[in-house]
Design an enzyme around this catalytic site. Structure first.
Site, PDB file in Angstrom:
ATOM      1  N   ASP A  89      56.084  34.586  -8.103  1.00 38.55           N
ATOM      2  CA  ASP A  89      56.364  33.189  -7.772  1.00 38.55           C
ATOM      3  C   ASP A  89      57.702  32.810  -8.388  1.00 38.55           C
ATOM      4  O   ASP A  89      58.284  33.554  -9.170  1.00 38.55           O
ATOM      5  CB  ASP A  89      55.227  32.265  -8.202  1.00 38.55           C
ATOM      6  CG  ASP A  89      55.007  32.251  -9.699  1.00 38.55           C
ATOM      7  OD1 ASP A  89      55.847  32.795 -10.426  1.00 38.55           O
ATOM      8  OD2 ASP A  89      53.993  31.691 -10.142  1.00 38.55           O
ATOM      9  N   GLY A  92      58.815  27.520  -9.830  1.00 39.94           N
ATOM     10  CA  GLY A  92      58.767  26.127  -9.392  1.00 39.94           C
ATOM     11  C   GLY A  92      57.494  25.406  -9.799  1.00 39.94           C
ATOM     12  O   GLY A  92      57.533  24.230 -10.183  1.00 39.94           O
ATOM     13  N   ASP A 143      61.527  25.990  -5.738  1.00 38.66           N
ATOM     14  CA  ASP A 143      61.235  24.690  -5.135  1.00 38.66           C
ATOM     15  C   ASP A 143      60.758  23.724  -6.198  1.00 38.66           C
ATOM     16  O   ASP A 143      60.498  24.118  -7.335  1.00 38.66           O
ATOM     17  CB  ASP A 143      60.147  24.834  -4.060  1.00 38.66           C
ATOM     18  CG  ASP A 143      58.795  25.243  -4.666  1.00 38.66           C
ATOM     19  OD1 ASP A 143      58.779  25.943  -5.694  1.00 38.66           O
ATOM     20  OD2 ASP A 143      57.751  24.854  -4.113  1.00 38.66           O
ATOM     21  N   GLY A 221      52.115  23.155  -3.073  1.00 35.85           N
ATOM     22  CA  GLY A 221      51.819  21.775  -3.448  1.00 35.85           C
ATOM     23  C   GLY A 221      50.473  21.262  -2.978  1.00 35.85           C
ATOM     24  O   GLY A 221      50.258  20.064  -2.877  1.00 35.85           O
ATOM     25  N   ASP A 271      46.232  33.261  -3.119  1.00 33.84           N
ATOM     26  CA  ASP A 271      46.115  33.674  -4.515  1.00 33.84           C
ATOM     27  C   ASP A 271      45.446  32.543  -5.267  1.00 33.84           C
ATOM     28  O   ASP A 271      45.531  31.381  -4.864  1.00 33.84           O
ATOM     29  CB  ASP A 271      47.493  33.952  -5.147  1.00 33.84           C
ATOM     30  CG  ASP A 271      48.191  32.661  -5.556  1.00 33.84           C
ATOM     31  OD1 ASP A 271      48.173  32.329  -6.756  1.00 33.84           O
ATOM     32  OD2 ASP A 271      48.726  31.954  -4.678  1.00 33.84           O
ATOM     33  N   CYS A 309      26.095  45.323  -4.632  1.00 34.73           N
ATOM     34  CA  CYS A 309      27.534  45.267  -4.933  1.00 34.73           C
ATOM     35  C   CYS A 309      27.955  46.594  -5.568  1.00 34.73           C
ATOM     36  O   CYS A 309      27.248  47.143  -6.414  1.00 34.73           O
ATOM     37  CB  CYS A 309      27.832  44.106  -5.881  1.00 34.73           C
ATOM     38  SG  CYS A 309      29.565  44.048  -6.431  1.00 34.73           S
ATOM     39  N   CYS A 311      30.853  47.071  -7.292  1.00 38.27           N
ATOM     40  CA  CYS A 311      31.888  46.903  -8.314  1.00 38.27           C
ATOM     41  C   CYS A 311      31.500  47.671  -9.580  1.00 38.27           C
ATOM     42  O   CYS A 311      30.336  48.036  -9.759  1.00 38.27           O
ATOM     43  CB  CYS A 311      32.096  45.418  -8.621  1.00 38.27           C
ATOM     44  SG  CYS A 311      30.885  44.722  -9.779  1.00 38.27           S
ATOM     45  N   CYS A 314      28.425  46.031 -11.438  1.00 34.77           N
ATOM     46  CA  CYS A 314      27.117  46.094 -10.774  1.00 34.77           C
ATOM     47  C   CYS A 314      26.592  47.512 -10.625  1.00 34.77           C
ATOM     48  O   CYS A 314      25.384  47.718 -10.547  1.00 34.77           O
ATOM     49  CB  CYS A 314      27.197  45.419  -9.404  1.00 34.77           C
ATOM     50  SG  CYS A 314      27.402  43.628  -9.495  1.00 34.77           S
ATOM     51  N   HIS A 340      34.058  42.120 -11.441  1.00 39.60           N
ATOM     52  CA  HIS A 340      33.109  41.762 -10.369  1.00 39.60           C
ATOM     53  C   HIS A 340      33.703  40.700  -9.452  1.00 39.60           C
ATOM     54  O   HIS A 340      33.651  40.822  -8.216  1.00 39.60           O
ATOM     55  CB  HIS A 340      31.781  41.258 -10.944  1.00 39.60           C
ATOM     56  CG  HIS A 340      30.917  40.654  -9.873  1.00 39.60           C
ATOM     57  ND1 HIS A 340      30.111  41.414  -9.050  1.00 39.60           N
ATOM     58  CD2 HIS A 340      30.782  39.365  -9.444  1.00 39.60           C
ATOM     59  CE1 HIS A 340      29.515  40.622  -8.170  1.00 39.60           C
ATOM     60  NE2 HIS A 340      29.901  39.367  -8.390  1.00 39.60           N
TER      61      HIS A 340
END
Length: 375
Positions: A89, A92, A143, A221, A271, A309, A311, A314, A340
C-alpha cells in the site's frame, strides 16, 4: 495483464499476470504489515494455506527497518523469502489513521513517526521511491483517504488533489522502472478511487482515473465508519465506471459476507486484517459462523475448530487444546488460530472462483451466507 475469464452478472473471474506469477481472481491478500503476518506465521505457512498474494505496508517498512535496507537485501521478496506476488500500500491510509500527527499539503504530507516521533515527509514521488526500493509486484498510488463523514467541499478538494498526486505517481514510477538499479522494473501501479460516501464524486473520480491507463483500480476509503449498506451502494455506483478489463480492488474489506457482496459487485482483490486480528483473540471463522474459543463450553471440546477443515490447526488439534494455549498466553494458540482463519478465507476465495467457473456464484453466495448465519 488482466484476463477476464468469465462474468456472472457483474461478478468477475479473472487471471492477473505479473512478473511474480499469475494471480487467480477473485483473491484475498493476506496482510503482513511489517513483512510478516502477525501471529508468528512464516513464509512456509503462507505457502501451505493457499496464499496467492502477501500485502505489506509502505509506511511501516519505511519507518522500520527502512526501505533502503530492504533494497540492500534484494527487495521484499528476497528479504522475506517469498516468491509469489506482493502488493504494497502507498502509506496514504496511515495519513488517515495518524490524523493527530499529520499536516497535508499539495506537495505531500508531513507527519511524525508513530515509533520514535521523528518528522517524516511523504508525497507521491517519495511513496513511489519507497515502494520501488521494496520492489513489490504491485504498488499503490499515494492518496488521501478522507473520512466517510467529512463534508462535501473537503472531500471534493481532497479527491482533486489525489488525482493530481496520481499523475505524479505515474510519472515517477515510469522513471523508476527505467533505472538500471531498480530491482523490479516491471512494478505495476494501481490507482485509488476516493470520494467518501458521495456517489457523484466517486463516479466522476472513477471516470477520470480510468482514462489514465493504470494496471489496476482500487476503491479506497470504505469500511472507515460508514454502514455496510452505504459501502455496497457506493460499490454499485462506482465499480461500473472502472475498466472491466483491469482488476478492481476493494481496500481493507472485510468480513466473509463483505467479500461475497463485493464479488457480486465486480471486485477482484480484497485485503483485511480481520482473519489475523480476530484469530489472535480466539475468534474463529467457520462455515457455520464465528466461534469464540474463550467461551467455557469449549474447555473439554475434543473436536477440531471445524470438522472437515484441512488447515494445520484442524488437522491435528482440538478446540480444548487451542483454548488452553490461548488462556495460557502461549503463542502457539494465536498462531494456530491465525492459520485457521487465513486458510478459511483463502479456501472461500477458491470456492468463489469455482462457483464463477461453473456459473453458479449467486447460488453459492446464498448458501454460504445462510450457513454462516447458523451460529
Amino acid at each position: 495483464m488482466y484476463q477476464l475469464l468469465k462474468q456472472e452478472g457483474r461478478a468477475k473471474r479473472g487471471a492477473f499476470h505479473t512478473v511474480h506469477g499469475i494471480i487467480q481472481t477473485p483473491v484475498f491478500m493476506n496482510v503482513g504489515t511489517a513483512a510478516a503476518i502477525k501471529g508468528a506465521v512464516s513464509t512456509e505457512d503462507l505457502e501451505g494455506i493457499k496464499t496467492q498474494v502477501e500485502l505489506s505496508n509502505t509506511y511501516h517498512l519505511h519507518v522500520r527497518p527502512g526501505d533502503e535496507i530492504v533494497k540492500k537485501m534484494g527487495g521484499l521478496h528476497k528479504f522475506m523469502s517469498w516468491d509469489k506476488p506482493i502488493l504494497t500500500d502507498s502509506g496514504g491510509f496511515q495519513v488517515f489513521s495518524l490524523a493527530s500527527l499529520r499536516k497535508i499539503k499539495e506537495e505531500g504530507v508531513y507527519f511524525n513517526s508513530h515509533v520514535d516521533g521523528r518528522k517524516i515527509f511523504m508525497g507521491p514521488e517519495e511513496s513511489m521511491r519507497i515502494q520501488s526500493n521494496l520492489a513489490s509486484t504491485i504498488a499503490m498510488a499515494f492518496d488521501e483517504c478522507p473520512s466517510s463523514r467529512a463534508d462535501r467541499s473537503y472531500v471534493q478538494a481532497s479527491v482533486e488533489r489525489t488525482t493530481r498526486w496520481l499523475a505524479r505517481c505515474k510519472a515517477e514510477m515510469s522513471r523508476l522502472n527505467g533505472l538500471e538499479d531498480t530491482i523490479n522494473r516491471q512494478q505495476m501501479l494501481f490507482a485509488i478511487n476516493q470520494g467518501a460516501v458521495f456517489a457523484d464524486i466517486r463516479i466522476e473520480h472513477a471516470k477520470r482515473i480510468a482514462e489514465m491507463g493504470l494496471d489496476g483500480y482500487a476503491v479506497g476509503g470504505l469500511a472507515v465508519g460508514e454502514s455496510h449498506e452505504e459501502m455496497y451502494y457506493i460499490l454499485e455506483e462506482t465499480v461500473p465506471h472502472l475498466p472491466v478489463d483491469k482488476p478492481t480492488y476493494l481496500m481493507g474489506v472485510g468480513t466473509p459476507a463483505n467479500i461475497l457482496e463485493g464479488v457480486e459487485r465486480g471486485v477482484d482483490f480484497f485485503d483485511c486484517v480481520y482473519p489475523s486480528r480476530n484469530g489472535r483473540h480466539g475468534h474463529l471463522y467457520t462455515n457455520y459462523g464465528k466461534i469464540n474459543l474463550f467461551n467455557a463450553k469449549y474447555e473439554t471440546d475434543d473436536r477440531p475448530i471445524e470438522e472437515g477443515c484441512s488447515c494445520p490447526a484442524c488437522r491435528r488439534y482440538s478446540r480444548a487444546y487451542i483454548r488452553h494455549l490461548l488462556k495460557a498466553k502461549e503463542m502457539l494458540g494465536m498462531r494456530l488460530c491465525v492459520l485457521h482463519n487465513l486458510y478459511f478465507y483463502n479456501t472461500m476465495m477458491e470456492e468463489i472462483r469455482d462457483a464463477l467457473d461453473n456459473g453458479c456464484f449467486a447460488e453459492y453466495k446464498k448458501g454460504k451466507l445462510a450457513k454462516m448465519a447458523a451460529i
